[in-house]
Design a protein around this motif. Structure first.
Motif, short mmCIF file in Angstrom:
data_model
loop_
_atom_site.label_atom_id
_atom_site.label_comp_id
_atom_site.label_asym_id
_atom_site.label_seq_id
_atom_site.Cartn_x
_atom_site.Cartn_y
_atom_site.Cartn_z
N ARG A 287 -59.16 -101.45 -45.77
CA ARG A 287 -60.06 -102.36 -46.76
C ARG A 287 -61.42 -102.77 -45.83
O ARG A 287 -61.39 -102.93 -44.74
N ILE A 288 -62.41 -102.50 -46.91
CA ILE A 288 -63.76 -102.80 -46.13
C ILE A 288 -64.10 -104.50 -46.37
O ILE A 288 -64.00 -105.07 -47.25
N ILE A 289 -64.26 -105.13 -45.08
CA ILE A 289 -64.61 -106.47 -45.17
C ILE A 289 -65.78 -106.62 -43.98
O ILE A 289 -65.55 -106.55 -42.93
N VAL A 290 -67.01 -106.81 -44.55
CA VAL A 290 -68.09 -106.59 -43.56
C VAL A 290 -68.10 -107.95 -42.65
O VAL A 290 -67.51 -108.83 -42.83
N ASN A 291 -68.96 -107.67 -41.66
CA ASN A 291 -69.09 -108.73 -40.56
C ASN A 291 -69.87 -110.09 -41.40
O ASN A 291 -70.49 -110.00 -42.31
N ALA A 292 -69.54 -111.01 -40.91
CA ALA A 292 -69.92 -112.25 -41.21
C ALA A 292 -70.63 -113.35 -40.19
O ALA A 292 -70.61 -112.87 -39.09
N VAL A 293 -71.18 -114.45 -40.45
CA VAL A 293 -71.77 -115.03 -39.53
C VAL A 293 -71.43 -116.67 -39.80
O VAL A 293 -71.07 -117.12 -40.67
N ASP A 294 -71.65 -117.33 -38.63
CA ASP A 294 -71.21 -118.70 -38.66
C ASP A 294 -72.52 -119.45 -39.14
O ASP A 294 -73.58 -119.66 -38.41
N ILE A 295 -72.18 -119.90 -40.50
CA ILE A 295 -73.46 -120.48 -41.01
C ILE A 295 -73.69 -122.12 -40.58
O ILE A 295 -74.79 -122.42 -41.03
N GLY A 296 -72.98 -122.72 -39.68
CA GLY A 296 -73.31 -123.61 -38.99
C GLY A 296 -74.20 -123.43 -37.93
O GLY A 296 -74.93 -124.39 -37.25
N ARG A 297 -74.29 -122.02 -37.30
CA ARG A 297 -75.30 -121.62 -36.18
C ARG A 297 -76.42 -121.13 -36.96
O ARG A 297 -77.40 -120.89 -36.21
N PHE A 298 -76.15 -120.14 -37.77
CA PHE A 298 -77.45 -119.45 -38.39
C PHE A 298 -77.86 -119.63 -39.71
O PHE A 298 -76.97 -119.59 -40.78
N TYR A 299 -78.63 -120.21 -40.05
CA TYR A 299 -79.24 -120.89 -41.40
C TYR A 299 -80.91 -120.85 -41.24
O TYR A 299 -81.53 -120.92 -40.30
N LYS A 300 -81.36 -120.99 -42.45
CA LYS A 300 -82.94 -121.30 -42.86
C LYS A 300 -83.35 -122.54 -42.26
O LYS A 300 -82.47 -123.69 -42.88
N LYS A 301 -84.14 -122.72 -41.48
CA LYS A 301 -84.87 -123.89 -41.06
C LYS A 301 -86.44 -123.76 -41.53
O LYS A 301 -86.80 -122.84 -42.00
N ASP A 302 -87.24 -124.85 -41.26
CA ASP A 302 -88.64 -125.04 -41.41
C ASP A 302 -89.35 -124.25 -40.62
O ASP A 302 -89.44 -124.54 -39.29
N ARG A 303 -89.91 -123.08 -41.10
CA ARG A 303 -90.75 -122.18 -40.08
C ARG A 303 -91.72 -122.86 -39.32
O ARG A 303 -91.96 -122.69 -38.16
N ALA B 115 -76.47 -108.43 -35.74
CA ALA B 115 -77.91 -109.07 -35.66
C ALA B 115 -78.66 -108.91 -37.31
O ALA B 115 -79.04 -110.12 -37.36
N ILE B 116 -78.24 -108.01 -38.06
CA ILE B 116 -78.69 -108.12 -39.33
C ILE B 116 -78.26 -108.98 -40.24
O ILE B 116 -78.99 -109.95 -40.70
N VAL B 117 -76.86 -109.27 -40.03
CA VAL B 117 -76.15 -110.15 -40.82
C VAL B 117 -76.69 -111.86 -40.29
O VAL B 117 -77.07 -112.67 -41.17
N GLU B 118 -77.15 -111.92 -38.89
CA GLU B 118 -77.62 -113.27 -38.67
C GLU B 118 -79.02 -113.23 -39.01
O GLU B 118 -79.53 -114.50 -39.48
N LEU C 147 -71.89 -114.01 -46.97
CA LEU C 147 -71.50 -113.49 -45.43
C LEU C 147 -70.79 -114.65 -44.68
O LEU C 147 -71.19 -114.60 -43.34
N SER C 148 -70.56 -115.70 -45.18
CA SER C 148 -70.04 -116.61 -44.18
C SER C 148 -68.80 -116.55 -43.45
O SER C 148 -68.04 -115.69 -44.06
N LEU C 149 -68.52 -116.78 -42.13
CA LEU C 149 -67.56 -116.30 -41.33
C LEU C 149 -66.11 -116.97 -42.09
O LEU C 149 -65.12 -116.25 -42.11
N ASP C 150 -66.04 -118.27 -42.76
CA ASP C 150 -64.97 -118.64 -43.20
C ASP C 150 -64.49 -117.69 -44.34
O ASP C 150 -63.45 -117.63 -44.52
N VAL C 151 -65.49 -117.31 -45.12
CA VAL C 151 -64.99 -116.31 -46.41
C VAL C 151 -64.45 -115.29 -45.76
O VAL C 151 -63.51 -114.50 -46.26
N ARG C 152 -65.01 -114.71 -44.73
CA ARG C 152 -64.57 -113.14 -44.01
C ARG C 152 -63.19 -113.54 -43.47
O ARG C 152 -62.12 -112.75 -43.63
N VAL C 153 -62.95 -114.73 -42.97
CA VAL C 153 -61.42 -114.96 -42.38
C VAL C 153 -60.64 -115.25 -43.34
O VAL C 153 -59.48 -114.66 -43.28
#
Length: 386
Positions: free
Chosen positions: A193-209, A300-303, A367-373
């Protein structure tokens, strides 16, 4: 449920390898599951390469304050050559398995399932599970699974495919490698089964550039390209550096280490970045570029996607499960002109840049880690009850 994870490595101090495995483990532990990790370490890495030696038994604490153990027994690794009919690599593999089995039995572990991170470790994990009468799973995420297995005994690879309960491939590309290894055996392909890599959205998220750049002392008027990865030919750091050197007004952030140091003008940062600061460095950039030649599914791309960055990367199969025209421009990673033109396009077309950035934000929700788990646990439960 009690999980026993088998891996060829595990994060420790500055050596942040297999971080995504650690993320899965800690999420499961914080969900109330019992987890133990067996990650043998080689005498060669410790004595010759002078790496930090992990504790043989290490009690780790999750973000939720729960504990689990990482066992890191020492084992012998031999040079990759043959002595007569004896493959020294197969001898290394034998010692790896013996280290895993010894830890499992001596510490009286009682797993319900054996989960191996990457196929090399999976040969040992599936063998142990078969001996114990347990279900087994392999996370198949190597940059090139087939190449990584060439030194192994073909019979061991085939036995692993026959006995494993399920295989989690991180991309269509990885699934197709299992298809090739199994000669498209329907019984084996049903296990994948394909389950792509994911990211911890508590650590990687959009901020004010603008705010992030102000904190770093960088101008908001600069157009900045970010790269994350080892500085090696496969990752394309030199190809990107050459493309960037054609610009006088483009700046860059290179996060990583390696022998192929970027040499372009206007480098704002080049080198290692602490994990806690990675998200800020990504958010300081306008685009993320990774002209890589081979991946499983690029962390790196997922992040970068999670940080809301438009991505320029390789028009190759390993990217297709994460990247599309809603969030990226895909190019020939060997073509420096194509890399240059893609950067130029995003630099001069703010409307397209904003469109791809919005697409990245939407993509990140998938791509959230919780969804992947959740998907991993669902897959394991399904295969165990078939």
């Amino acid at each position: 449920m009690e999980y026993c994870f088998v891996a060829g490595n595990y994060p420790y101090k500055e050596r942040q390898v297999h971080v995504f495995l650690e993320n899965v483990v800690t999420r499961l532990v914080d969900r109330g599951e019992t987890c133990n990790v067996i990650a043998p370490q080689s005498y060669y890495a410790y004595y010759i390469r002078k790496r930090d030696r992990r504790p043989v038994v290490d009690t780790r604490v999750t973000p939720g304050g729960n504990q689990y153990k990482v066992y890191s027994p020492l084992y012998f690794v031999y040079p990759k050559f043959k002595v007569g009919n004896l493959s020294m690599h197969n001898l290394s593999r034998k010692h790896f398995y013996q280290a895993v089995e010894r830890v499992y039995r001596q510490n009286d572990l009682h797993a319900d399932v054996i989960y191996s991170h990457f196929f090399q470790a999976g040969i040992a994990g599936v063998k142990l599970a078969t001996q114990l009468g347990l279900p087994s799973f392999i996370a198949n995420g190597e940059a090139d699974t087939i190449d990584s297995l060439k030194l192994n005994n073909p019979n061991a690879v085939r036995e692993t495919l026959d006995h494993v309960t399920g295989i989690i491939s991180v991309s269509t590309k990885n699934k197709n490698e299992i298809k090739e290894l199994s000669h498209n055996d329907p019984a084996i392909m049903k296990k994948v089964r394909i389950i792509v890599n994911a990211v911890d959205i508590g650590r990687f998220y959009k901020k004010d550039r603008e705010q992030v750049r102000k904190e770093m002392g960088w101008s908001n008027d600069q157009f900045i390209v970010a790269f994350t990865g080892t500085f090696i030919e496969r990752k394309g750091v030199k190809r990107l550096s050459h493309a960037l050197d054609r610009f006088d007004d483009v700046y860059s952030i290179f996060m990583g280490v390696g022998e192929e140091q970027p040499t372009c003008k206007n480098i704002l940062h080049c080198g290692r970045v602490e994990n806690v600061k990675m998200n800020d460095y990504l958010n300081a950039a306008d685009v993320f570029v990774l002209p890589t030649l081979a991946e499983g599914c690029s962390n790196a791309i997922v992040e970068a996607v999670a940080a809301g960055l438009p991505v320029i990367s390789s028009d190759m199969e390993f990217n297709y499960d994460v990247l599309d025209d809603s969030c990226s421009i895909l190019i020939d990673p060997n073509d420096e002109e194509a890399i240059y033109q893609a950067i130029l396009k995003l630099k001069t077309d703010p409307e397209l840049r904003n469109k791809l950035a919005s697409g990245a934000e939407k993509k990140a929700k998938e791509l959230s880690l919780d969804v992947r788990v959740d998907k991993i646990q669902t897959f394991i439960n399904e295969k165990m009850t078939e």
